[in-house]
Motif scaffolding. Sequence first.
Motif, PDB file in Angstrom:
ATOM      1  N   HIS A   1     -21.977 -35.422  28.012  1.00  0.00           N
ATOM      2  CA  HIS A   1     -21.479 -36.050  29.250  1.00  0.00           C
ATOM      3  C   HIS A   1     -22.554 -36.894  29.925  1.00  0.00           C
ATOM      4  N   HIS A   2     -23.429 -37.458  29.122  1.00  0.00           N
ATOM      5  CA  HIS A   2     -24.538 -38.272  29.638  1.00  0.00           C
ATOM      6  C   HIS A   2     -24.146 -39.745  29.628  1.00  0.00           C
ATOM      7  N   THR A   3     -24.269 -40.407  28.465  1.00  0.00           N
ATOM      8  CA  THR A   3     -23.967 -41.835  28.350  1.00  0.00           C
ATOM      9  C   THR A   3     -23.310 -42.124  27.007  1.00  0.00           C
ATOM     10  N   ASP A   4     -22.164 -42.791  27.041  1.00  0.00           N
ATOM     11  CA  ASP A   4     -21.434 -43.129  25.818  1.00  0.00           C
ATOM     12  C   ASP A   4     -20.875 -44.537  25.948  1.00  0.00           C
ATOM     13  N   ALA A   5     -20.862 -45.267  24.819  1.00  0.00           N
ATOM     14  CA  ALA A   5     -20.477 -46.682  24.849  1.00  0.00           C
ATOM     15  C   ALA A   5     -19.468 -47.004  23.757  1.00  0.00           C
TER      16      ALA A   5
ATOM     17  N   ALA B   1     -21.176 -39.264  32.599  1.00  0.00           N
ATOM     18  CA  ALA B   1     -21.739 -39.830  33.828  1.00  0.00           C
ATOM     19  C   ALA B   1     -21.837 -41.348  33.737  1.00  0.00           C
ATOM     20  N   ASP B   2     -22.100 -41.866  32.539  1.00  0.00           N
ATOM     21  CA  ASP B   2     -22.210 -43.309  32.306  1.00  0.00           C
ATOM     22  C   ASP B   2     -21.324 -43.666  31.122  1.00  0.00           C
ATOM     23  N   VAL B   3     -20.389 -44.573  31.335  1.00  0.00           N
ATOM     24  CA  VAL B   3     -19.481 -45.010  30.267  1.00  0.00           C
ATOM     25  C   VAL B   3     -19.562 -46.529  30.210  1.00  0.00           C
TER      26      VAL B   3
ATOM     27  N   ALA C   1     -23.800 -33.570  36.328  1.00  0.00           N
ATOM     28  CA  ALA C   1     -22.937 -32.757  37.178  1.00  0.00           C
ATOM     29  C   ALA C   1     -21.863 -33.646  37.811  1.00  0.00           C
ATOM     30  N   LYS C   2     -20.816 -33.013  38.332  1.00  0.00           N
ATOM     31  CA  LYS C   2     -19.749 -33.778  38.973  1.00  0.00           C
ATOM     32  C   LYS C   2     -19.742 -33.608  40.483  1.00  0.00           C
ATOM     33  N   ILE C   3     -20.620 -32.746  40.986  1.00  0.00           N
ATOM     34  CA  ILE C   3     -20.699 -32.515  42.421  1.00  0.00           C
ATOM     35  C   ILE C   3     -22.009 -33.089  42.940  1.00  0.00           C
ATOM     36  N   HIS C   4     -21.967 -33.719  44.083  1.00  0.00           N
ATOM     37  CA  HIS C   4     -23.101 -34.306  44.790  1.00  0.00           C
ATOM     38  C   HIS C   4     -23.518 -35.640  44.191  1.00  0.00           C
ATOM     39  N   ALA C   5     -24.109 -35.651  43.010  1.00  0.00           N
ATOM     40  CA  ALA C   5     -24.582 -36.912  42.440  1.00  0.00           C
ATOM     41  C   ALA C   5     -24.374 -36.896  40.933  1.00  0.00           C
ATOM     42  N   ARG C   6     -24.012 -38.048  40.359  1.00  0.00           N
ATOM     43  CA  ARG C   6     -23.763 -38.158  38.923  1.00  0.00           C
ATOM     44  C   ARG C   6     -24.318 -39.466  38.401  1.00  0.00           C
ATOM     45  N   GLY C   7     -24.853 -39.429  37.156  1.00  0.00           N
ATOM     46  CA  GLY C   7     -25.468 -40.615  36.590  1.00  0.00           C
ATOM     47  C   GLY C   7     -26.897 -40.758  37.085  1.00  0.00           C
ATOM     48  N   PRO C   8     -27.504 -41.955  36.934  1.00  0.00           N
ATOM     49  CA  PRO C   8     -28.857 -42.158  37.465  1.00  0.00           C
ATOM     50  C   PRO C   8     -28.872 -41.909  38.969  1.00  0.00           C
ATOM     51  N   VAL C   9     -29.786 -41.061  39.416  1.00  0.00           N
ATOM     52  CA  VAL C   9     -29.804 -40.642  40.814  1.00  0.00           C
ATOM     53  C   VAL C   9     -30.950 -41.331  41.542  1.00  0.00           C
ATOM     54  N   GLY C  10     -30.605 -42.185  42.488  1.00  0.00           N
ATOM     55  CA  GLY C  10     -31.597 -42.853  43.318  1.00  0.00           C
ATOM     56  C   GLY C  10     -31.571 -42.299  44.730  1.00  0.00           C
ATOM     57  N   LEU C  11     -31.749 -43.164  45.702  1.00  0.00           N
ATOM     58  CA  LEU C  11     -31.839 -42.724  47.095  1.00  0.00           C
ATOM     59  C   LEU C  11     -30.601 -41.962  47.552  1.00  0.00           C
TER      60      LEU C  11
END
Length: 441
Positions: free
Chosen positions: A336-340, A359-361, A386-396
């Motif tokens: 569930h990370h990155t798939d293209a 998280a990234d498609v 995760a699907k709660i709070h933040a998903r994918g690359p997490v910045g500010l």
Amino acid sequence: MEKETLQQKIRALRQSAKHLSASTAEERNSLLIAIETGLREAFPRIKAANDEDVRISEEAGQKPALVKRLIFNEDKLEATALGLRQVAALPDPIGKVRQRRLLDDGLLLEQVSFPIGVIGMIFEARPDALVQIVSLCLKSGNGIILKGGREAFRTNTALVQCIKKQCAASPLGDDWLLLLESHGDVDQMLGMEEDIDLLIPRGSNQFVRYVMEHTSIPVLGHADGICHVYVDKDADLIKAVEIAYDAKTQYPAACNAVETLLVHADVAALFIPRMAERFKQAKVVMHGDARTAALIDCIPYQEGDWRMEYLALEINIRVVDSLMVAIDHIETYGSHHTDAIVSENQDAIKRFYALVDSADVFANCSTRFADGFRFGLGAEVGISTAKIHARGPVGLEGLMSTKYLVQGSGQVVATYSGGNAQSFFHEDLSLEGPSLVSGVR
């Protein structure tokens, strides 16, 4: 005088973080630029420390993927410096109004962004990750506790000394930043749920799983990076070769590098031999199922290959009969990370976007784009699956929480209950303009 305990240090840091969260954006941005200047000035010393860490790791027989992540050279310095400037240029995330609603005359509700509080980052290798998390925590007003792996101890120490020197000369001080030294500190840290608000582990999947399984503190991150590229029957095969090649070879030690290549049966005979020739140029070791092995020379599939995160010049190839089989494979074996997907068929792309639970498609580009810097976030603290709070690359944004603020003029709830209850307006207002906490520093 009694030596200060780790818990005392972290509780003191928590108090300092509150002052940081009340600082001005100008103060935090100025310090970010000062840190960039300091890193450039101290680079010879940082590089010498890093060279020693790399030498010791190589002599100890560490895996090449770990050694590569450990390197902090001129290219990493430039990328780090650019990241610091980009973070400084981002809008202030503190006090940002998410919702504004007039509940009744003289009764205003705002949902406003505030720092999470104290963040603990535990990471292996990757000294550049240290600077990324420090920059994002500084900008977002969070206190940060750092614990790097022993393989990068000298580099991390040199980096933190440099950063703290710049902080000490700033009105913000350096008490919001703490570098831990011993391995025993980690286990103690994992049990400090009352003092630490969020943990961010970065490293091997075994390491991240250990953190997740040994703490009750919320953890932001991912354990595995088993990423896929699916070459559809309607793919532009020239694009597909270059995309898959980049996704595997551009930086194979990264968590967003492709580990399994899925190829539609209708194009397999044409595509896979071309792809194999391209991979051979980079000495990529190929594993393939029976249908792939009938087309190229490769290591025959063995049980467990689909779940392998190689983090090296090594890849799986599987022939599939349809888009849905590819999606099912990703759901079964992916992380569930990155798939293209590579396809010229918009319906296939839309279905892939909708049904792949990652998280990234992506469509028609390399998985290596899954990165906070490339997304324009300035930097990232990690990639969350995760699907709660933040998903994918997490910045500010991923380092912020919110508060609901209500400003009244003497209202009481009794007015709005009972037989003659007064009604609420619940009128949504513009988010523009200062918040209820603007100017409070």
